[in-house]
Write an enzyme that holds these catalytic residues in place. Sequence first.
Site, PDB file in Angstrom:
ATOM      1  N   GLU A  63       0.369  -1.677  32.771  1.00 38.05           N
ATOM      2  CA  GLU A  63       1.615  -1.018  32.377  1.00 38.05           C
ATOM      3  C   GLU A  63       2.175  -0.286  33.598  1.00 38.05           C
ATOM      4  OE1 GLU A  63       4.844   0.298  31.091  1.00 38.05           O
ATOM      5  OE2 GLU A  63       3.678  -0.831  29.614  1.00 38.05           O
ATOM      6  N   ASP A 111       2.486  -2.976  38.565  1.00 41.52           N
ATOM      7  CA  ASP A 111       3.443  -4.026  38.218  1.00 41.52           C
ATOM      8  C   ASP A 111       2.696  -5.264  37.734  1.00 41.52           C
ATOM      9  OD1 ASP A 111       6.279  -5.307  38.578  1.00 41.52           O
ATOM     10  OD2 ASP A 111       4.881  -6.671  39.584  1.00 41.52           O
ATOM     11  N   ASP A 150       4.158  -9.439  27.838  1.00 41.73           N
ATOM     12  CA  ASP A 150       5.050  -8.665  26.955  1.00 41.73           C
ATOM     13  C   ASP A 150       5.752  -7.582  27.757  1.00 41.73           C
ATOM     14  OD1 ASP A 150       6.308  -7.911  24.621  1.00 41.73           O
ATOM     15  OD2 ASP A 150       4.665  -6.614  23.963  1.00 41.73           O
TER      16      ASP A 150
END
Length: 528
Positions: free
Chosen positions: A331, A356, A373
């Site tokens: 995240e 990243d 996602d």
Amino acid sequence: MDKKNLLRSKYFLYATEFFAGMSVMAIELGASRLLAPYFSSSQIVWTVIIGTIMIAMALGNIWGGRMADKNPDPGRLFGRLLIAAIWIAAIPFAGKYVIAGISLAVAMVVEKNFLVWASLICCLVIFVFPLMLLGTVTPSLVKYTMEDLENNGEIVGRLGALNTIGSIIGTFLPTFVTIPAVGTAATFIIFSSVLALLGILYFLTVKKKLVKCVVSVLLIGIFSLSSVQYSFAFWEKDLSYEGESIYNYLQVKEDDSSIILSTNVLAGVQSIKMKNADLTGMYYDYAMAAPYMAGIGNQPGADILILGLGTGTYASLCTKYLPDANIEGVEIDEKIVKLADTYFDLPESVDVSVYDGRAYLSTEKKYDVIMVDAYQDITIPFQMSSVEFFTMVKDHLNEDGVMVVNMNMHSSKEGSINEYLCDTIASVFPQVYTAVLERGTNIELFASGNPDMLAVFDQDRASIADPSLAAMMEQVSGRLTPEKGGNRILTDDKAPVELLGMKVIDELIADELQYYKEIIKSGDWEAL
């Protein structure tokens, strides 16, 4: 120091140039954060913001030069700075209502390019006037600092350098310091106060317009107090959390059944925790098919990677139904990770990296399942939508591994962003299937190099003991559709995901507003 010495020393005028340049960039970055929760922070919105600011500065340059030639009184410039300061301080107080009103009006009359028109009009109304006033600073200061023609080039160069240096600091300071630390509203107030201080110092020195200075202080003070409890979602009540990070506007809402994270004030659920710990009823449930397609439903030590962890909805489901799996989550937003621990009970067994998503794939490790996602406002970041990216994902999958991609923008029109993603992924993976959710606008895509992926899925899910999960996997199985691919390929060089996403946004808005438009046309107000 009297007026003559104040101007002759030039230091005060140089400081004015420096802080004016700093304030312009700070306002530009503040504008992006003010608009992002409503219109996204996509390249489209950034283009609108930059274009609007350049228009305002150009108009200010022309106006400022004419005003300085017509009446070289410095008091006029510093009076304009006071007005600009008051306007900027009012932006957090009134801006959100202006944006909401303009958005509603534009949505009712515009059927295409809603993001462009709504954000453009909002920028014109909110930001052009104060930035045009700041645009008058440089030509005015050239007039006041120039004593002869012998050193005019040096003076202009010095002013330009100070403006540029101020702009550089004004770029980094809001992004890395003020916005993450105190928020967008306070950032506007801080730079408003800086501009006001310049004007007040000048008028105190020349002992003129002191009443105007007092009024400016009072107004900025009032706007500052009104912004203490600033909320982008001013219609929401009892939010568990509202804040900002370097990357996102963040909002946590809680009701009797769930806790929700949103990074967009108008719509969208980025993460959810069901208080009864059951399935969510959303796309995360469909994505649980990926481990069973990879044949790891009952395999200890399986490796799952989630690119775009959020607060860990999918990770928590995997932990619940696949307790022996090793789960890694990536995240980019550190604040979201902190919210995951504070509000969403992210399992301690999940290995979290603040990084990243694409850069994380520089490691050599391979996985059985990779969940993609990662979203930036309205669409997937372009660097995570290309052939090159999906090739990297494939290279990090085990031989029978499965990639699952959440596509959140369902469209019935040809040439949609989802069709581009399907074609792009099908050019990399030989086996690609999609499943349209029964509810909502999401589509789950499953891709693998294993030609027996569906047979493995049928075999592995037969051993699922949990009846709710078994029923969900049965539902996914019945909705799977093969994707053969086409020639709509996204690459690192050409991936217009924002424009493609904007088309879907227009379609969704048109569908939502059609009902209300019909009521307005018919005059049947009771139907509301």
